[in-house]
Design an enzyme around this catalytic site. Sequence first.
Site, PDB file in Angstrom:
ATOM      1  N   HIS A  63      44.877  27.981  39.915  1.00  0.00           N
ATOM      2  CA  HIS A  63      46.147  27.366  40.231  1.00  0.00           C
ATOM      3  C   HIS A  63      45.683  26.524  41.656  1.00  0.00           C
ATOM      4  CE1 HIS A  63      48.408  30.232  38.068  1.00  0.00           C
ATOM      5  NE2 HIS A  63      47.878  31.141  38.755  1.00  0.00           N
ATOM      6  N   ASP A 108      43.952  32.949  30.824  1.00  0.00           N
ATOM      7  CA  ASP A 108      44.639  33.830  31.729  1.00  0.00           C
ATOM      8  C   ASP A 108      46.148  33.920  31.342  1.00  0.00           C
ATOM      9  OD1 ASP A 108      44.439  34.640  34.800  1.00  0.00           O
ATOM     10  OD2 ASP A 108      46.358  33.813  34.779  1.00  0.00           O
ATOM     11  N   HIS A 135      48.771  33.397  33.402  1.00  0.00           N
ATOM     12  CA  HIS A 135      49.419  32.147  34.023  1.00  0.00           C
ATOM     13  C   HIS A 135      48.896  30.891  33.525  1.00  0.00           C
ATOM     14  CE1 HIS A 135      49.408  35.912  36.607  1.00  0.00           C
ATOM     15  NE2 HIS A 135      50.641  35.634  36.918  1.00  0.00           N
ATOM     16  N   ASP A 153      44.551  39.108  32.911  1.00  0.00           N
ATOM     17  CA  ASP A 153      46.057  39.739  33.068  1.00  0.00           C
ATOM     18  C   ASP A 153      46.890  39.658  31.820  1.00  0.00           C
ATOM     19  OD1 ASP A 153      45.665  37.072  33.737  1.00  0.00           O
ATOM     20  OD2 ASP A 153      46.542  36.933  35.573  1.00  0.00           O
TER      21      ASP A 153
HETATM   22 ZN   LIG Z   1      46.717  35.016  36.162  1.00  0.00          ZN
END
Ligand SMILES: [Zn+2]
Length: 343
Positions: free
Chosen positions: A125, A162, A164, A249
Amino acid sequence: MQVGLVYDDIFLRHRPGDYHPERPERLVKIRERLAQEDLAPRVSWLAPRKATKEEILWNHSEAHYERIAATAGKPYVQLDPDTATSEDSFEAALYAVGAQFVALDELFRENFSSVFCLVRPPGHHAEYDQAMGFCLFNNAALAAHYALKVLKFSRILLVDWDLHHGNGTQRSFYQHRKVLYFSTHQFPYYPGTGRLEEVGHGEGEGYTVNVPLPAGCGDAEYLAVFEEVLRPVARAFRPELVIVSAGFDPHEDDPLGGMRVTSQGFGALAQVIKEVAEESAEGRLLLTLEGGYSLTGLAESVARVIRVLSGDGKPEIRGEPSAKFREYLEDVKRFFSRYWPLS
Ligand SMILES: [Zn+2]
């Protein structure tokens, strides 16, 4: 086949807060699992080095570097609503980036065909000028920069599984065709980016491949995306190196996510990626840890991935994607067929 693991206790000294899900115990649990007898003989531990300021600036602004550097020695600095640092976070972040470079040197020298960086803080991120989403510097993006600049690779596949979307990584290479960014992620969800239509820009158009997924996807859905989108795209792109932003995740027990991937599922995804790397990249495969917040789910999934990388073969996956998901996947394939040979 031994798997290289880059790790140092410095990664335990990044403490973003007592109740933060991205906590040192994540790595402690992984280390405990990998010390068990089924895995210990398959792995070889390597020490990271510290990245230099000059190297960090390949992917970040000087102002960003200085902001992170200024947190050194301070017990707690809040950088964004969910990103914070402790005394040694800056140091840990430099080693997390340097771990990638050590791993790439090992792959380049053919000491290992796969190396996994067990690092914290995570990176995908982190933006050019901003820490966000638990991330300080973008480890995977900096790995790609090192591979381009120092090792002179010219086609790198960066897979981000991931939960995200890796907004920071996508941004780093959005206008470039030397790094193909491929991401599966829960959508709509944090950080909000990663729509299908975000395909890259200019000469990079088509070299960003986002497959946003509805909550509830499990092994069968993820594997279908990897087999039917990632594999043919990679076959056409012919990467010389594969980097994976390995976040766990999407695991069924993860407290932050809404996906249902099992540890065997992650193993199956790793097998597809391993085959992709063997096909055009002489097997060269770098994985770096991103998210994953169920301690047991995380440790079991990393263990399963390492078994696959060391030659166990593809774990058995049960079930088939639903008819509705199949339909969605066909739409996705139709969409990307303007850039890649998918049918
Ligand atoms: Zn994540």
